[in-house]
Write an enzyme that holds these catalytic residues in place. Sequence first.
Site, PDB file in Angstrom:
ATOM      1  N   GLY A   1      83.512 -11.890 111.453  1.00  0.00           N
ATOM      2  CA  GLY A   1      84.794 -12.481 110.706  1.00  0.00           C
ATOM      3  C   GLY A   1      85.370 -13.775 111.435  1.00  0.00           C
ATOM      4  O   GLY A   1      85.869 -13.490 112.638  1.00  0.00           O
TER       5      GLY A   1
ATOM      6  N   ARG B   1      92.775  -7.391 106.546  1.00  0.00           N
ATOM      7  CA  ARG B   1      93.502  -5.841 106.682  1.00  0.00           C
ATOM      8  C   ARG B   1      93.809  -5.422 105.195  1.00  0.00           C
ATOM      9  O   ARG B   1      93.750  -6.121 104.183  1.00  0.00           O
ATOM     10  CB  ARG B   1      94.786  -6.303 107.430  1.00  0.00           C
ATOM     11  CG  ARG B   1      94.623  -7.027 108.982  1.00  0.00           C
ATOM     12  CD  ARG B   1      95.956  -6.998 109.800  1.00  0.00           C
ATOM     13  NE  ARG B   1      96.783  -5.836 109.793  1.00  0.00           N
ATOM     14  CZ  ARG B   1      96.580  -5.113 110.899  1.00  0.00           C
ATOM     15  NH1 ARG B   1      95.647  -5.296 112.004  1.00  0.00           N
ATOM     16  NH2 ARG B   1      97.474  -4.216 110.842  1.00  0.00           N
TER      17      ARG B   1
ATOM     18  N   ASP C   1     103.241  -6.612 104.430  1.00  0.00           N
ATOM     19  CA  ASP C   1     101.697  -6.420 104.185  1.00  0.00           C
ATOM     20  C   ASP C   1     101.405  -5.527 102.846  1.00  0.00           C
ATOM     21  O   ASP C   1     100.638  -5.913 102.089  1.00  0.00           O
ATOM     22  CB  ASP C   1     100.997  -5.910 105.425  1.00  0.00           C
ATOM     23  CG  ASP C   1     100.954  -6.853 106.767  1.00  0.00           C
ATOM     24  OD1 ASP C   1     101.704  -8.008 106.391  1.00  0.00           O
ATOM     25  OD2 ASP C   1     100.289  -6.746 107.572  1.00  0.00           O
TER      26      ASP C   1
ATOM     27  N   HIS D   1     112.823 -39.108 120.910  1.00  0.00           N
ATOM     28  CA  HIS D   1     111.322 -39.705 121.607  1.00  0.00           C
ATOM     29  C   HIS D   1     111.733 -39.292 122.978  1.00  0.00           C
ATOM     30  O   HIS D   1     112.511 -39.758 123.825  1.00  0.00           O
ATOM     31  CB  HIS D   1     111.580 -41.257 121.175  1.00  0.00           C
ATOM     32  CG  HIS D   1     110.537 -41.976 121.876  1.00  0.00           C
ATOM     33  ND1 HIS D   1     109.079 -41.966 121.389  1.00  0.00           N
ATOM     34  CD2 HIS D   1     110.563 -42.702 123.134  1.00  0.00           C
ATOM     35  CE1 HIS D   1     108.300 -42.655 121.993  1.00  0.00           C
ATOM     36  NE2 HIS D   1     108.988 -43.114 123.195  1.00  0.00           N
TER      37      HIS D   1
HETATM   38  P1  NAI Z   1      90.882 -13.234 107.958  1.00  0.00           P
HETATM   39  O1  NAI Z   1      90.970 -12.800 106.203  1.00  0.00           O
HETATM   40  O2  NAI Z   1      91.626 -14.353 108.113  1.00  0.00           O
HETATM   41  O3  NAI Z   1      89.296 -13.505 107.888  1.00  0.00           O
HETATM   42  C1  NAI Z   1      88.309 -12.614 107.655  1.00  0.00           C
HETATM   43  C2  NAI Z   1      87.076 -13.330 107.743  1.00  0.00           C
HETATM   44  O4  NAI Z   1      86.020 -12.306 107.661  1.00  0.00           O
HETATM   45  C3  NAI Z   1      86.753 -14.230 106.592  1.00  0.00           C
HETATM   46  O5  NAI Z   1      86.501 -15.586 107.043  1.00  0.00           O
HETATM   47  C4  NAI Z   1      85.745 -13.418 105.659  1.00  0.00           C
HETATM   48  O6  NAI Z   1      84.834 -14.256 104.956  1.00  0.00           O
HETATM   49  C5  NAI Z   1      84.988 -12.701 106.753  1.00  0.00           C
HETATM   50  N1  NAI Z   1      84.040 -11.621 106.397  1.00  0.00           N
HETATM   51  C6  NAI Z   1      84.344 -10.677 105.560  1.00  0.00           C
HETATM   52  N2  NAI Z   1      83.291  -9.672 105.515  1.00  0.00           N
HETATM   53  C7  NAI Z   1      82.263 -10.082 106.525  1.00  0.00           C
HETATM   54  C8  NAI Z   1      81.163  -9.598 106.665  1.00  0.00           C
HETATM   55  N3  NAI Z   1      80.655  -8.364 106.207  1.00  0.00           N
HETATM   56  N4  NAI Z   1      80.313 -10.303 107.616  1.00  0.00           N
HETATM   57  C9  NAI Z   1      80.867 -11.354 108.263  1.00  0.00           C
HETATM   58  N5  NAI Z   1      81.853 -11.872 107.982  1.00  0.00           N
HETATM   59  C10 NAI Z   1      82.959 -11.242 107.097  1.00  0.00           C
HETATM   60  O7  NAI Z   1      91.213 -11.557 108.377  1.00  0.00           O
HETATM   61  P2  NAI Z   1      91.362 -11.342 109.892  1.00  0.00           P
HETATM   62  O8  NAI Z   1      91.220 -12.484 110.838  1.00  0.00           O
HETATM   63  O9  NAI Z   1      90.946  -9.951 110.210  1.00  0.00           O
HETATM   64  O10 NAI Z   1      93.041 -11.205 109.926  1.00  0.00           O
HETATM   65  C11 NAI Z   1      93.751 -10.312 109.110  1.00  0.00           C
HETATM   66  C12 NAI Z   1      95.100 -10.962 108.688  1.00  0.00           C
HETATM   67  O11 NAI Z   1      96.049 -10.622 109.976  1.00  0.00           O
HETATM   68  C13 NAI Z   1      95.234 -12.447 108.378  1.00  0.00           C
HETATM   69  O12 NAI Z   1      94.984 -12.286 107.165  1.00  0.00           O
HETATM   70  C14 NAI Z   1      96.632 -12.654 108.649  1.00  0.00           C
HETATM   71  O13 NAI Z   1      97.418 -12.176 107.673  1.00  0.00           O
HETATM   72  C15 NAI Z   1      96.893 -11.662 109.899  1.00  0.00           C
HETATM   73  N6  NAI Z   1      96.917 -12.531 111.203  1.00  0.00           N
HETATM   74  C16 NAI Z   1      97.772 -13.499 111.306  1.00  0.00           C
HETATM   75  C17 NAI Z   1      97.715 -14.298 112.540  1.00  0.00           C
HETATM   76  C18 NAI Z   1      98.627 -15.608 112.582  1.00  0.00           C
HETATM   77  O14 NAI Z   1      99.716 -15.616 111.775  1.00  0.00           O
HETATM   78  N7  NAI Z   1      98.521 -16.292 113.755  1.00  0.00           N
HETATM   79  C19 NAI Z   1      96.568 -14.145 113.523  1.00  0.00           C
HETATM   80  C20 NAI Z   1      95.937 -12.685 113.407  1.00  0.00           C
HETATM   81  C21 NAI Z   1      96.063 -12.234 112.227  1.00  0.00           C
END
Ligand code: NAI
Length: 470
Positions: A183, A274, A316, A448
Amino acid sequence: MVVGDIATGTDVIVIGGGPGGYTAAIRASQRGKDVVLIEKEDIGGTCLNRGCIPAKAFIHSSKMYEEFLSKDEKDVYTKQDLDFSEVQKWKNSIVEKLNGGVKQILKKHGVEVKKGKAHFIDSKTVRVEEEHRTDKIEFENAVIATGSQPMEIPGLEFSQEKVISSRELLNLEEVPEELVVVGGGYIGMEAVTKFSKFGSEVKVVEAMERILGNFDEEVVESLQDANSDYTQNIYESAKAQEVKYRDDKAVLVAEKEDEEVEVEGDYILVAVGRTPKNVTEELGLENTSIEPDEHGFIEVDSQMRTSEENIFAIGDVVGQPMLAHKAYREGRVAAEVISGEPAAFDNQYIPKVMYTDPEVAVVGMSLEEAEDKYGDELKIGKFPFSASGRALTVDDTSGFVRVLACPKGKLLGVQIAGVRASDMIAEATLALEMQAYLDDIVNTIHAHPTFPEAFAEACEDAQGDPIHTV
Ligand code: NAI
């Protein structure tokens, strides 16, 4: 008499003590309500204990470590070996400090915190189960703030050896030599950021054509130009299938353009999104009229009210974006509505920040959306950090600020790739919520030398008369 047969009563019951839940509990209590907050694990939820906060502490310490190493090459410092257990201790101390702080605030406001799992008996009563105790609590209003959990993919269940989620990643005892990340989204790229700097070889397997598919292409390219950690060992258009084991390594099998590829590592981090998952079963929603959608999300109106008049849901569990700052706002709205105030979640803009190196932060319309709507009339302004005095003084000049405005100059969206993007996005979000025009920002005096000057400069560029760019 069985313990728990006699019900106690409260004005408000909040289920889940993460950013949304504890905010709702504090606000309702500030408005004079008796509040019981039920949490099965730790107050502070995923963000404080197992997500944003520990992850950012790691990102900071890994950057410090990398800087020491690169300065060592210039003979400025003596090379230090990484003592990862000290990093873990420091990270845990921050979590404890914040956790203690939230508990103190809850106590000060008289919120009763109960450890246990809540289950609705009907729309006025919950059962709270702890190891040796069951309580029954009647309530006037309830707030569901149960958050989300990492999604599992078939073939890569978390029960399998060496297959981990972001939760376990943050508690590893040693830096893995090789880490496979499934991912290329938020969690995946933040994992690359910290563990590459700590010295791991990180490999990313992403199902889509490119990593960070939810972010603007130019923004992602700028990130990749600035840091080769985001281009090396990236397997795009590769769908993770299953895990095998070879010697003491885990081997991820992925399908890439009809071919099988194998990617080996000490751990496989699955970060594919998630989900609220099993919320009906876990919370006993079948004993109420609330029916989550096919993804497990609970539908709410702008006051965060579910289909049950007296039950609210926030964070969430009500849907994307799953971000702590959205949950904070929703928690306040729910508590204020319960307290009889005319509150509503009427925010139009929710900033998104990614703690990569350099950082990425965006708010409002993307370039694609704005171009679709305004075509050639769209005003676009850009300011590169290479022209920022402040960026030069910290020796970090990659990236840019881009602003989008409608033909009359009203701000539509802002994208920032670069150092301190996470802090700079606040001004852009305020400007958008206040319906600001380019003129409003250009004519506001920015101190600045600072990074936010770049935002004002980009707005000037969108007006067609920049001072500091050629
Ligand atoms: P994400 O939705 O950002 O990314 C998941 C990725 O996994 C996508 O690019 C998708 O195409 C890929 N994917 C899905 N199935 C797959 C497979 N079988 N094989 C390979 N790739 C696959 O989800 P992530 O990174 O798990 O984060 C979850 C949530 O946590 C985010 O949507 C966000 O809301 C929150 N989060 C926010 C952060 C921040 O605000 N800085 C930091 C970390 C998480």
